[in-house]
Enzyme design. Structure first.
Site, short mmCIF file in Angstrom:
data_model
loop_
_atom_site.label_atom_id
_atom_site.label_comp_id
_atom_site.label_asym_id
_atom_site.label_seq_id
_atom_site.Cartn_x
_atom_site.Cartn_y
_atom_site.Cartn_z
N ILE A 186 0.84 -1.21 0.00
CA ILE A 186 0.00 0.00 0.00
C ILE A 186 0.87 1.25 0.00
O ILE A 186 0.61 2.21 -0.74
CB ILE A 186 -0.98 -0.03 1.20
CG1 ILE A 186 -1.97 -1.19 1.01
CG2 ILE A 186 -1.72 1.31 1.33
CD1 ILE A 186 -2.97 -1.37 2.14
N GLY A 269 0.21 -2.69 7.23
CA GLY A 269 -0.35 -4.03 7.31
C GLY A 269 -1.83 -4.06 7.65
O GLY A 269 -2.45 -3.01 7.86
N HIS A 444 8.48 -8.01 -31.15
CA HIS A 444 9.33 -6.82 -31.09
C HIS A 444 8.62 -5.59 -31.62
O HIS A 444 7.87 -5.70 -32.58
CB HIS A 444 10.58 -7.10 -31.96
CG HIS A 444 11.56 -5.99 -31.94
ND1 HIS A 444 12.37 -5.74 -30.85
CD2 HIS A 444 11.87 -5.06 -32.88
CE1 HIS A 444 13.13 -4.70 -31.13
NE2 HIS A 444 12.86 -4.26 -32.35
P1 NDP Z 1 2.36 -5.05 3.90
O1 NDP Z 1 2.37 -6.22 4.79
O2 NDP Z 1 2.59 -5.18 2.46
O3 NDP Z 1 3.42 -3.99 4.45
C1 NDP Z 1 3.36 -3.52 5.76
C2 NDP Z 1 4.45 -2.51 5.93
O4 NDP Z 1 4.30 -1.90 7.20
C3 NDP Z 1 5.85 -3.11 5.90
O5 NDP Z 1 6.70 -2.25 5.21
C4 NDP Z 1 6.24 -3.18 7.37
O6 NDP Z 1 7.60 -3.05 7.58
C5 NDP Z 1 5.53 -1.94 7.89
N1 NDP Z 1 5.26 -2.00 9.32
C6 NDP Z 1 4.61 -2.97 9.98
N2 NDP Z 1 4.54 -2.67 11.29
C7 NDP Z 1 5.17 -1.48 11.45
C8 NDP Z 1 5.45 -0.66 12.56
N3 NDP Z 1 5.06 -1.01 13.76
N4 NDP Z 1 6.13 0.49 12.34
C9 NDP Z 1 6.54 0.83 11.10
N5 NDP Z 1 6.30 0.09 10.00
C10 NDP Z 1 5.62 -1.06 10.19
O7 NDP Z 1 0.98 -4.34 4.24
P2 NDP Z 1 0.15 -3.21 3.48
O8 NDP Z 1 -0.54 -2.47 4.55
O9 NDP Z 1 0.98 -2.48 2.50
O10 NDP Z 1 -0.90 -4.09 2.66
C11 NDP Z 1 -1.71 -5.00 3.39
C12 NDP Z 1 -2.05 -6.19 2.56
O11 NDP Z 1 -3.01 -5.84 1.59
C13 NDP Z 1 -0.89 -6.77 1.75
O12 NDP Z 1 -0.09 -7.61 2.52
C14 NDP Z 1 -1.62 -7.48 0.65
O13 NDP Z 1 -2.04 -8.73 1.13
C15 NDP Z 1 -2.82 -6.59 0.42
N6 NDP Z 1 -2.61 -5.67 -0.71
C16 NDP Z 1 -2.37 -6.16 -1.95
C17 NDP Z 1 -2.17 -5.31 -3.01
C18 NDP Z 1 -1.90 -5.86 -4.37
O14 NDP Z 1 -2.12 -7.05 -4.58
N7 NDP Z 1 -1.41 -5.05 -5.31
C19 NDP Z 1 -2.23 -3.86 -2.85
C20 NDP Z 1 -2.46 -3.45 -1.51
C21 NDP Z 1 -2.65 -4.32 -0.48
P3 NDP Z 1 8.59 -4.32 7.53
O15 NDP Z 1 8.82 -4.61 6.08
O16 NDP Z 1 9.78 -3.85 8.26
O17 NDP Z 1 7.86 -5.43 8.23
#
Ligand code: NDP
Length: 455
Positions: A186, A269, A444
């Site tokens: 996201i 997340g 191409h």
């Molecule tokens: P993601 O799991 O993709 O990413 C979560 C992000 O939040 C990571 O970068 C993580 O860091 C960070 N994070 C988690 N906890 C903390 C914290 N306490 N402090 C700071 N950063 C934190 O979740 P999204 O919210 O982006 O998306 C949710 C879900 O929605 C995806 O997993 C997917 O399943 C779905 N989705 C799918 C899409 C698609 O198919 N195109 C588009 C949008 C959503 P770190 O990496 O360090 O853990």
């Protein structure tokens, strides 16, 4: 008298709708309970409105590129109010369409929030939470939990001042300067959406790189693309507090720095939406934050099933749909089948897109060892980038097994990556070898031709 159904489905999102219609097609008497708009996260506040925002953002970028093609546009003025209004209208149309499809399938829709009042009984409340008035009682031989997930709101002082992704689609307009917290799907999608629409964006990332879990080289290309657009990414950042008032916020970091903005998006997340379901009353086991199921979507209670994000496996729309249909085919269609959770294509709609199927290089090395694989890659500037002279060079990668030449993973950052990987996924599913790719004549000039010409 209480209504008796073969199947009660809790949640009218992608998984619930697919299961309900398929079960009804197999002859089951089905009711779906939904308290929010019909369509779920994907249709109402996820994939669909997000992709429409991506198109809006890309249209804006294309206008800026026009000059490189000799087209003169005096001024590009963006009205995000109009864009968001048009998207909400389209979402409303799609939600209505889904209601019509349920009706055509012979599925009854009950509007309200369902919870278990015993293992076979669902009470429907007028509003969410224990104080909501019960408006209907339903009895089901089987019950499917398909209530999805909701965005995580981190807990720190002032976090209630921030937006989560749901809020973005309800805004009147996008403000001038936005802070985005997170490095996942996201965050990386909204960084590009907002930047393309003219906002200033700062991305705050707690780790050292973007898109954990994806191929590292590809995630580096996404980073290059974001930075090239003038977005500041700050790595190693932890949020301590948000202060201020809506529209004028200060994000305070634990290293003492602070970032001013007109809005903060927490993209950190999602969590299964289990509150208020009263799962204990039905004896459904929940391992803290999700409902575990077996390969036929069955919970620990034999007549209660779960599909989609609430089971927290591969949280993607097509997976939830397939789980819903597999459940219905198994239980009502006399054709038991499982879902392949291993070979799932996915895409991040960054600009350019990142898309992937199969093992990443890191996964292949961990599972098979460095010597057991061969990695083929192509890094180049695509023709579409030649005149506007912007964007990171595309990266295409194939990960193949050394022993039998089978392609184990296919990954890409570049224009149309999601469309290309969707088709490559068929070849990977059929266990194509690198030689099969090479035997295919190139088309191409395209970006994807590199997949059949790379050495
Ligand atoms: P993601 O799991 O993709 O990413 C979560 C992000 O939040 C990571 O970068 C993580 O860091 C960070 N994070 C988690 N906890 C903390 C914290 N306490 N402090 C700071 N950063 C934190 O979740 P999204 O919210 O982006 O998306 C949710 C879900 O929605 C995806 O997993 C997917 O399943 C779905 N989705 C799918 C899409 C698609 O198919 N195109 C588009 C949008 C959503 P770190 O990496 O360090 O853990």
């Amino acid at each position: 008298m209480m209504d008796l159904y073969d199947l009660i489905v809790l949640g009218a999102g992608s998984g619930g709708l697919a299961a309900a219609k398929r079960a009804a097609k197999h002859g089951a008497r089905v009711v779906v309970v939904e308290g929010d708009q019909v369509g779920g996260t994907c249709v109402i506040r996820g994939c669909i409105p997000k992709k429409l925002l991506v198109y809006g953002s890309q249209a804006c970028t294309a206008l800026h590129d026009a000059e490189a093609y000799g087209i003169s546009i005096k001024q590009v003025r963006v009205e995000t109010t109009a864009l968001l209004r048009n998207i909400r209208a389209e979402v409303e149309r799609l939600s209505t369409l889904h209601i019509d499809l349920l009706e055509k399938a012979g599925v009854k829709l009950v509007r309200g929030w369902g919870y278990f009042s015993d293992p076979h009984r669902i009470s429907v409340r007028h509003s969410q939470g224990p104080s909501g008035k019960v408006i209907q009682e339903l009895q089901g031989k089987r019950i499917l939990i398909a209530v999805g997930s909701y965005p995580t709101r981190l807990s720190f002082t002032g976090s209630e001042l921030a937006w989560v992704s749901d809020d973005m689609f309800r805004l009147e307009h996008f403000p001038k300067r936005v802070v985005i917290v997170g490095a996942g799907f996201i965050a990386c999608e909204f960084v590009h959406i907002l930047r393309g629409l003219g906002c200033d964006v700062v991305q705050l990332v707690r780790g050292n790189y973007l898109l954990r879990g994806f191929d590292r080289e590809l995630s580096e290309v996404v980073r290059e693309g974001i930075e090239e657009r003038g977005v500041e990414i700050r790595f190693g950042c932890n949020i301590k507090a948000i202060e201020g008032k809506p529209g004028f916020l200060t994000t305070k970091l634990s290293n003492g720095e602070q970032v001013e903005s007109n809005g903060v998006l927490l993209a950190t997340g999602r969590h299964p939406f289990l509150q208020n379901l009263n799962l204990g009353m039905a004896g459904v086991y929940c391992d803290g934050c999700r409902v575990p199921v077996d390969e036929y979507q069955t919970t620990n209670v034999p007549h209660i099933f779960a599909v989609g994000d609430v089971t927290d496996r591969r949280n993607l729309t097509p997976v939830a749909i397939d789980e819903g249909r597999a459940f219905a085919d198994t239980v009502y269609g006399n054709s038991p089948r499982t879902v392949n959770h291993n070979l799932v294509a996915s895409a991040v709609f960054s600009q350019p897109e990142l898309a992937t199927i199969g093992l990443t290089e890191e996964q292949a090395v961990n599972q098979l060892g460095r010597d057991a694989i061969i990695v083929h890659r192509a890094r180049f500037r695509s023709l579409a980038q030649a005149l506007p002279k912007r964007g990171p060079r595309c990266l295409l990668k194939l990960v193949a097994a050394r022993s039998n030449d089978q392609v184990l993973g296919c990954h890409m950052v570049g224009e149309h990556a999601s469309e290309i990987i969707q088709m490559a996924a068929i070849a990977i599913g059929m266990k194509a070898t690198k030689a099969d790719f090479d035997r295919t004549m190139a088309l191409h000039p395209t970006v994807s031709e590199e997949f059949v010409t790379m050495t």
